[in-house]
Write a protein that holds these residues in place. Structure first.
Motif, mmCIF file in Angstrom:
data_model
loop_
_atom_site.group_PDB
_atom_site.id
_atom_site.type_symbol
_atom_site.label_atom_id
_atom_site.label_comp_id
_atom_site.label_asym_id
_atom_site.label_seq_id
_atom_site.Cartn_x
_atom_site.Cartn_y
_atom_site.Cartn_z
ATOM 1 N N THR A 8 1.165 -2.832 -10.491
ATOM 2 C CA THR A 8 1.267 -2.820 -9.359
ATOM 3 C C THR A 8 3.259 -4.190 -9.917
ATOM 4 O OG1 THR A 8 -0.078 -2.095 -7.988
ATOM 5 C CG2 THR A 8 1.975 -3.324 -7.175
ATOM 6 N N VAL A 25 -4.854 2.010 -3.662
ATOM 7 C CA VAL A 25 -4.038 1.488 -2.822
ATOM 8 C C VAL A 25 -5.276 0.283 -2.205
ATOM 9 C CG1 VAL A 25 -3.425 1.432 -0.273
ATOM 10 C CG2 VAL A 25 -3.293 4.020 -2.021
ATOM 11 N N LYS A 44 1.359 -1.446 -0.239
ATOM 12 C CA LYS A 44 -0.322 -0.089 -0.192
ATOM 13 C C LYS A 44 1.296 0.828 -0.457
ATOM 14 C CE LYS A 44 -4.262 -2.114 2.492
ATOM 15 N NZ LYS A 44 -4.884 -2.064 3.488
ATOM 16 N N ARG A 47 5.152 -2.047 -12.158
ATOM 17 C CA ARG A 47 6.263 -0.359 -11.441
ATOM 18 C C ARG A 47 6.907 -1.071 -10.667
ATOM 19 N NH1 ARG A 47 2.972 4.457 -11.629
ATOM 20 N NH2 ARG A 47 1.399 3.639 -12.940
ATOM 21 N N GLN A 52 2.160 1.789 -3.350
ATOM 22 C CA GLN A 52 0.997 2.141 -4.034
ATOM 23 C C GLN A 52 0.395 3.518 -4.139
ATOM 24 O OE1 GLN A 52 -1.395 -0.639 -3.482
ATOM 25 N NE2 GLN A 52 -1.516 -2.342 -5.047
ATOM 26 N N ARG A 53 1.182 4.108 -2.522
ATOM 27 C CA ARG A 53 0.835 5.569 -2.815
ATOM 28 C C ARG A 53 1.568 6.553 -3.156
ATOM 29 N NH1 ARG A 53 -0.186 3.413 2.632
ATOM 30 N NH2 ARG A 53 -2.290 3.414 3.490
ATOM 31 N N GLN A 54 3.140 5.893 -3.459
ATOM 32 C CA GLN A 54 3.705 6.624 -3.863
ATOM 33 C C GLN A 54 3.948 6.705 -5.434
ATOM 34 O OE1 GLN A 54 7.837 4.445 -2.775
ATOM 35 N NE2 GLN A 54 7.642 4.685 -0.602
ATOM 36 N N GLN A 55 2.547 5.846 -5.708
ATOM 37 C CA GLN A 55 2.966 5.689 -7.018
ATOM 38 C C GLN A 55 1.370 5.914 -7.466
ATOM 39 O OE1 GLN A 55 5.617 3.985 -9.702
ATOM 40 N NE2 GLN A 55 6.544 4.557 -8.042
ATOM 41 N N ASN A 56 0.763 7.033 -6.557
ATOM 42 C CA ASN A 56 -0.603 7.137 -7.074
ATOM 43 C C ASN A 56 -1.022 5.961 -7.421
ATOM 44 O OD1 ASN A 56 -0.362 10.086 -6.108
ATOM 45 N ND2 ASN A 56 1.000 10.584 -7.176
ATOM 46 N N ILE A 57 -1.117 5.274 -7.381
ATOM 47 C CA ILE A 57 -2.114 4.412 -8.211
ATOM 48 C C ILE A 57 -2.801 3.678 -7.512
ATOM 49 C CG2 ILE A 57 -0.816 3.980 -10.199
ATOM 50 C CD1 ILE A 57 0.197 1.225 -8.165
#
Length: 481
Positions: free
Chosen positions: A448, A440, A430, A451, A433-438
Motif C-alpha cells: 500500500t 481493504v 480503505k 502504491r 485500497q479499493r481504487q487500487q483493487n488490493i
C-alpha cells in the motif's frame, strides 16, 4: 596577470559537477611552486618555506617508516591535499583524484550512471542541492536540503565530498539504499534509488496555451546554450508571445553557458553579472544583446542554485523579468579548476571569486527572493514512508503525518495531518485500497505504501497541480501586449 570581461567568463565554471576540462590560470605556475628561503615565516606572497616543506616531508617519512601498518602512498598524499583544502572551510573547494576528476568530467560532457543529484558539503554533511529533473533521485522523492547519512549501510561521516559521491554513484540498475535526514522529520528516512543513465540533455521546450513558450533548463552544461538558442528560435518562429524559463531544481553548471543564454534578453551595455576577486575588485560583464519584445518569467525554487541564480538575477535586474516560486538556494561563489597545474589527471576545483547580481547583491547563503512567491502543495515535499512497520489506527508518528499528506493530495480526506492515525485516516486508506483493487484493511503495509508513493508522484508530475507554473502563466498572460 589580469583577465577582462569575457576572458574570465569563458573559463569560469560553477557547481559541484563542473567540468575540469576548462582551466583558468590565475597565478603564474612558478609562483605556486616557489619556495621561500631562510626557513622563517612565509613571505607576504604566501609561498612555502624550506622549513614548511621539511615538516611535511618529515611527517610523510614518519608515517611510511614508523606507523604500525603499511600505508598507501597515494592515499596519504591525497589525504594531505584534502587536509589543506579542509582548512579553507569552503564546501565548494575540493580535490579530485584521477578517477574522481574523470567522472566529474563525464557528468557534464556526456551521460553517466548514478542517481542524478547535485550534492555539496554543508557543516561536514553530504547535502542535496537539487535532484536533477527526471532523474532516479527526483522520482524517488529526494529533495533539496536532504542530508544523506549513509549509502547501502556505509556511513558517509569522515569522507570527503568526492569520496561520498563515488559511493552514491554506481552502475545502472543497481540500488543505492540511502538513509536521509530531512527537516521536519525526527527519524531518518530509508529510501531506495535505482541508479540509471543520467542524460545530459539539459533543455526541454514546449508551447503552452495562449502561445506562451516554456523552456526548462536542467543544468548548464557544455551544450546547453546552443540547445536553448535552438528551442528559443523554434518557439519564436511559432509565434510565441511570452516566455517562461524554468530553472527549478537546476543546480547550476558553466558560467559561460548562462551568460550566452541570458545575453539576448539583456539590452546592450547592461550588466549580466558582476565578478569580485579576493581584493574586492569588481568587474561587470556587459551584455551585447538587444533585448526581447515579449515578457519573460523565471520559475525557481530552493533547488535553483549557482548558474540558475545568475540567470534569475540577470533577467530580473537587467531585463525586468519577474521571478516566480520560492527563494533560491543561495550559492554566490565561483570555482575554477586547476587540472593543468596538478599535472597528473587529478584536479583541484577552488573558489576564486564571488559573483554578484547586476544590482550588486551577493546572494550567498541567502538566495534570491521571488517577485511572486508561490509554494507548491504540501504533497510536493512529502517524505517517502519508511516502511519499517505496517501503519495501523490509533498510532502516531512522522510516517502517519506523511501518509495523511499523501491521502489529502489524492483527494482522500484523512480528516487531519497531525500524525495521529484516526478512524477517518483509516477510512481514507480503505478508499485508496479499493481504487487500487488490493485488500481493504485500512492499514498501510509495504504494498500500500509503494502504491501511495507512486500515485502521489503522478500527481506531482501532472502540470495541472503545478501552482508555480500556473502563477507564471498568469503573470505572462497579464502583460502580453
Amino acid at each position: 596577470m589580469t583577465f577582462k570581461g569575457r576572458t574570465v567568463l569563458a573559463f569560469i565554471l560553477l557547481a559541484m559537477f563542473a567540468s575540469s576540462i576548462m582551466t583558468l590560470t590565475i597565478v603564474n605556475p612558478s609562483m605556486l611552486a616557489a619556495v621561500g628561503k631562510g626557513g622563517g615565516a612565509a613571505p607576504s606572497g604566501g609561498s612555502l618555506t624550506s622549513k614548511d616543506l621539511s615538516k611535511i616531508s618529515t611527517t610523510y617519512q614518519l608515517i611510511e617508516n614508523k606507523f604500525l601498518n603499511q600505508v598507501d602512498h597515494d592515499k596519504v598524499v591525497n589525504g594531505a591535499i584534502n587536509g589543506m583544502l579542509a582548512t579553507l572551510d569552503d564546501p565548494f573547494t575540493v580535490y579530485m583524484d584521477q578517477n574522481e576528476a574523470k567522472q566529474f568530467d563525464e557528468s557534464i560532457t556526456s551521460s553517466f550512471q548514478g542517481i542524478g543529484a547535485e550534492v555539496s558539503s554543508e557543516d561536514g554533511k553530504v547535502t542535496i542541492v537539487a535532484p536533477i529533473k527526471g532523474s532516479p533521485a527526483e522520482k524517488a522523492g529526494l529533495h533539496a536540503k536532504d542530508v544523506i547519512v549513509s549509502v547501502n549501510g556505509e556511513k558517509l561521516d569522515g569522507l570527503t565530498l568526492n569520496q561520498a559521491i563515488m559511493k552514491i554513484r554506481g552502475p545502472k540498475g543497481t540500488q543505492a539504499k540511502l538513509e536521509i535526514l530531512r527537516s521536519g522529520t525526527q527519524e531518518p528516512i530509508q529510501m531506495i534509488v535505482v541508479r540509471d543513465d543520467i542524460d545530459v540533455e539539459t533543455v526541454y521546450a514546449e508551447m503552452l496555451q495562449g502561445n506562451i513558450g516554456k523552456i526548462e533548463i536542467r543544468q548548464f552544461s557544455t551544450n546547453t546554450a546552443k540547445r536553448f538558442k535552438e528551442e528559443l528560435t523554434s518557439l519564436e518562429a511559432k509565434g510565441m508571445k511570452g516566455l517562461i524559463i524554468d530553472v527549478r531544481n537546476d543546480p547550476g553548471g558553466l558560467l559561460q553557458a548562462v551568460v550566452d543564454i541570458v545575453e539576448p534578453f539583456v539590452p546592450k551595455g547592461k550588466p549580466i553579472v558582476k565578478i569580485e576577486d579576493r581584493q574586492g575588485k569588481q568587474e561587470d560583464t556587459p551584455s551585447q544583446g538587444a533585448g526581447k519584445n515579449y515578457p519573460v518569467a523565471v520559475l525557481m525554487n530552493k533547488g535553483s542554485a549557482s548558474a540558475s541564480e545568475i540567470l534569475a538575477g540577470a533577467l530580473h535586474d537587467s531585463a525586468g523579468s519577474k521571478l516566480v516560486g520560492e527563494t533560491s538556494f543561495g550559492k554566490g561563489t565561483v570555482q575554477v579548476p586547476f587540472e593543468k597545474e596538478m599535472g597528473d589527471g587529478s584536479n583541484i576545483k577552488m573558489t576564486v571569486y564571488k559573483w554578484l547580481t547586476p544590482s550588486g547583491t551577493w546572494i550567498h547563503k541567502k538566495g534570491i527572493s521571488p517577485d511572486i512567491a508561490v509554494d507548491q502543495p504540501d504533497y510536493f515535499k512529502v517524505a517517502p514512508l519508511t516502511k519499517k512497520a505496517t501503519l495501523k489506527p490509533d498510532t502516531t508518528g512522522d510516517d502517519i503525518k506523511n501518509l495523511q499528506i499523501m491521502l489529502s493530495g489524492l483527494g482522500l480526506n484523512p480528516d487531519r495531518t497531525d500524525g495521529y492515525f484516526s478512524e477517518k485516516t483509516a477510512q481514507a486508506v480503505k478508499a485508496f485500497q479499493r481504487q487500487q483493487n488490493i485488500p481493504v484493511t485500512g492499514e498501510v503495509d509495504t504494498d500500500t505504501a509503494n502504491r501511495l508513493e507512486k500515485a502521489i508522484l503522478n500527481e506531482i508530475k501532472d502540470p495541472k497541480n503545478d501552482l508555480q507554473l500556473k502563477a507564471a502563466v498568469q503573470y505572462v498572460q497579464s502583460v502580453i501586449k
